[in-house]
Design a protein around this motif. Structure first.
Motif, short mmCIF file in Angstrom:
data_model
loop_
_atom_site.label_atom_id
_atom_site.label_comp_id
_atom_site.label_asym_id
_atom_site.label_seq_id
_atom_site.Cartn_x
_atom_site.Cartn_y
_atom_site.Cartn_z
N THR A 150 8.56 -15.64 -2.58
CA THR A 150 7.30 -14.91 -2.69
C THR A 150 6.60 -15.02 -1.34
O THR A 150 6.38 -16.12 -0.84
CB THR A 150 6.40 -15.48 -3.79
N VAL A 151 6.29 -13.86 -0.76
CA VAL A 151 5.77 -13.79 0.61
C VAL A 151 4.35 -13.23 0.58
O VAL A 151 4.08 -12.24 -0.10
CB VAL A 151 6.67 -12.90 1.49
N PHE A 152 3.46 -13.86 1.33
CA PHE A 152 2.09 -13.37 1.49
C PHE A 152 1.88 -13.02 2.95
O PHE A 152 2.11 -13.85 3.84
CB PHE A 152 1.10 -14.44 1.05
N VAL A 153 1.47 -11.79 3.22
CA VAL A 153 1.21 -11.31 4.58
C VAL A 153 -0.27 -10.98 4.70
O VAL A 153 -0.78 -10.14 3.95
CB VAL A 153 2.05 -10.06 4.91
N THR A 154 -0.97 -11.62 5.62
CA THR A 154 -2.38 -11.30 5.83
C THR A 154 -2.49 -10.22 6.90
O THR A 154 -1.65 -10.10 7.77
CB THR A 154 -3.18 -12.54 6.25
N GLY A 155 -3.53 -9.42 6.81
CA GLY A 155 -3.67 -8.30 7.74
C GLY A 155 -2.51 -7.32 7.58
O GLY A 155 -1.94 -6.84 8.56
N ALA A 156 -2.18 -6.99 6.34
CA ALA A 156 -0.94 -6.27 6.05
C ALA A 156 -0.95 -4.82 6.52
O ALA A 156 0.12 -4.20 6.57
CB ALA A 156 -0.65 -6.32 4.55
N ALA A 157 -2.10 -4.27 6.85
CA ALA A 157 -2.14 -2.88 7.30
C ALA A 157 -2.10 -2.75 8.81
O ALA A 157 -2.11 -1.64 9.33
CB ALA A 157 -3.39 -2.18 6.77
N GLY A 158 -2.04 -3.87 9.53
CA GLY A 158 -2.01 -3.83 10.99
C GLY A 158 -0.63 -3.53 11.55
O GLY A 158 0.33 -3.27 10.81
N GLY A 159 -0.52 -3.60 12.87
CA GLY A 159 0.74 -3.31 13.53
C GLY A 159 1.86 -4.23 13.11
O GLY A 159 3.01 -3.81 12.93
N VAL A 160 1.56 -5.52 12.93
CA VAL A 160 2.56 -6.49 12.47
C VAL A 160 2.74 -6.39 10.96
O VAL A 160 3.86 -6.28 10.45
CB VAL A 160 2.15 -7.92 12.86
N GLY A 161 1.63 -6.41 10.23
CA GLY A 161 1.70 -6.45 8.77
C GLY A 161 2.33 -5.23 8.15
O GLY A 161 3.02 -5.33 7.12
N SER A 162 2.13 -4.05 8.74
CA SER A 162 2.69 -2.83 8.16
C SER A 162 4.21 -2.80 8.27
O SER A 162 4.88 -2.08 7.53
CB SER A 162 2.09 -1.59 8.85
N MET A 163 4.76 -3.57 9.21
CA MET A 163 6.21 -3.72 9.29
C MET A 163 6.69 -4.91 8.45
O MET A 163 7.79 -4.90 7.91
CB MET A 163 6.65 -3.93 10.74
N ALA A 164 5.85 -5.95 8.32
CA ALA A 164 6.26 -7.19 7.67
C ALA A 164 6.60 -7.00 6.20
O ALA A 164 7.53 -7.65 5.69
CB ALA A 164 5.17 -8.25 7.82
N GLY A 165 5.86 -6.16 5.49
CA GLY A 165 6.18 -5.94 4.08
C GLY A 165 7.56 -5.35 3.91
O GLY A 165 8.35 -5.78 3.06
N GLN A 166 7.87 -4.35 4.72
CA GLN A 166 9.19 -3.73 4.67
C GLN A 166 10.29 -4.73 5.03
O GLN A 166 11.34 -4.77 4.39
CB GLN A 166 9.27 -2.57 5.67
N LEU A 167 10.03 -5.56 6.04
CA LEU A 167 11.05 -6.49 6.51
C LEU A 167 11.25 -7.65 5.54
O LEU A 167 12.38 -8.14 5.37
CB LEU A 167 10.67 -7.01 7.90
N ALA A 168 10.17 -8.12 4.92
CA ALA A 168 10.32 -9.18 3.93
C ALA A 168 11.23 -8.70 2.80
O ALA A 168 12.11 -9.43 2.33
CB ALA A 168 8.95 -9.59 3.38
N ARG A 169 11.00 -7.47 2.36
CA ARG A 169 11.86 -6.89 1.33
C ARG A 169 13.30 -6.77 1.83
O ARG A 169 14.25 -7.09 1.11
CB ARG A 169 11.31 -5.51 0.96
N ARG A 170 13.47 -6.35 3.06
CA ARG A 170 14.80 -6.18 3.66
C ARG A 170 15.55 -7.50 3.74
O ARG A 170 16.78 -7.55 3.62
CB ARG A 170 14.64 -5.58 5.06
#
Length: 338
Positions: A150-170
């Motif tokens: 289970t992954v929690f990403v803060t600032g998920a709509a930013g330049g890092v966070g908007s990629m992090a959700g996709q990558l965590a799933r990947r």
């Protein structure tokens, strides 16, 4: 293109003064100056796209930083992609695409040591400025994400966070939760960018919302914010949780623009749950950009990854782009096309 085809003058964006409080377009000035000529070991690059980031607000602040600060009266800088125009030493060919750290100007003279060649067909031009490499490295190397986490990403709509959700799933995450500043952004994070659930600042305490979104706790944190969100994540940390800290937006985008972000952490929880907290910066991993470019290119080609970004056209809109980023107006990277 030969050097003689280059215009005599070009535009660059200069800092007028260190902001006190909110940054506005009045803190910038567009200057027309002579196009510089490259010397030994240098090339002249015509910039095509540049990116604005939260770190730039920090560099404008005038406070003491562990990085160079912008200087009033001088041009700003930051990652840009362009094409080589002239290379007196023959290290590069005119027309080659390169990435370098001298954006905020239409032409840049760059030392060869500061340039990275780009494969012409590897990625769309703007995608070379994605902050996905930071998200990729933080999740894989700093947090060591595992299948089912289970992954929690803060600032998920930013330049890092908007990629992090996709990558965590990947990378095999079982559940991905992200925080953001509005329900409008939250809806897009859930619909398009890999997030199962979202936390919205101002919609209740972060801890209460995180308990709802991750009732069994979290295994991985990718933190770009700090502050209350980091504290809440620690409270919900499972045994052997891994925290990768990559930013401090809670203070970086504040009135003083500083990078210091003191947080009260429960040392007892860190010890008893064996929580690993690790800072991550891309500069310490020079091999990551090439690794990321291959991964990103494959993901874009097969449709398994997207590049969320806002594109503003014209160097004269670069100050507006940074102001809008600080105000949280966009999702993903904020890119300026020259």
């Amino acid at each position: 293109m030969s050097f003689t085809a280059v215009p005599a003058a070009h535009r660059e964006v200069r800092l007028v003064a260190h902001p006190e409080g909110e940054v506005t377009t009045r803190h910038f000035r567009i200057a027309e100056v002579a196009v510089p000529r490259p010397g030994p070991g240098q090339v002249l690059v015509r910039n095509r796209v540049m990116v604005v980031t939260a770190a730039m607000r920090t560099q404008m602040s005038g406070v003491r930083l562990p990085m160079p600060s912008f200087v009033p009266g001088e041009a700003l800088w930051g990652s840009a992609v362009g094409e080589v125009v002239a290379a007196p030493d023959g290290d590069f060919e005119p027309g080659e695409l390169v990435r370098h750290p001298y954006g905020w100007r239409e032409f840049a003279v760059v030392d060869v040591s500061r340039i990275r060649r780009l494969a012409p067909d590897a990625l769309p031009l703007a995608a070379h400025l994605s902050q996905g490499a930071t998200a990729w490295g933080a999740l894989r190397r700093a947090a060591g994400i595992r299948a089912g986490d289970t992954v929690f990403v803060t600032g998920a709509a930013g330049g890092v966070g908007s990629m992090a959700g996709q990558l965590a799933r990947r990378l095999g995450a079982g559940r991905v939760v992200g925080s953001t500043g509005s329900e409008r952004k939250a809806a897009r994070l859930r619909a398009e960018l890999g997030y199962d659930d979202t936390i919205v600042r101002g919609a209740g305490t972060i801890e209460r919302q995180l308990r709802r979104a991750a009732p069994d706790g979290i295994d991985v944190l990718l933190d770009t914010v700090g502050g209350e969100q980091l504290t809440a994540a620690l409270t919900l940390a499972r045994t052997d949780a891994r925290f990768a800290l990559v930013g401090a937006l809670s203070t970086q985008l504040g009135g003083d623009g500083g990078i210091s972000a003191p947080v009260e952490l429960d040392a007892g929880l860190v010890i008893t749950r064996r929580v690993a907290l690790r800072g991550f910066g891309l500069h310490a991993h020079p091999d990551l950009p090439e690794e990321w470019t291959k991964e990103f290119g494959q993901g874009l080609r097969d449709g398994s990854l997207t590049f969320p970004h806002a594109l503003l056209r014209g160097i004269e809109r670069a100050p507006q782009a940074l102001c809008e980023l600080v105000q949280g107006r966009h999702i993903g990277a904020v890119v300026v096309e020259m």
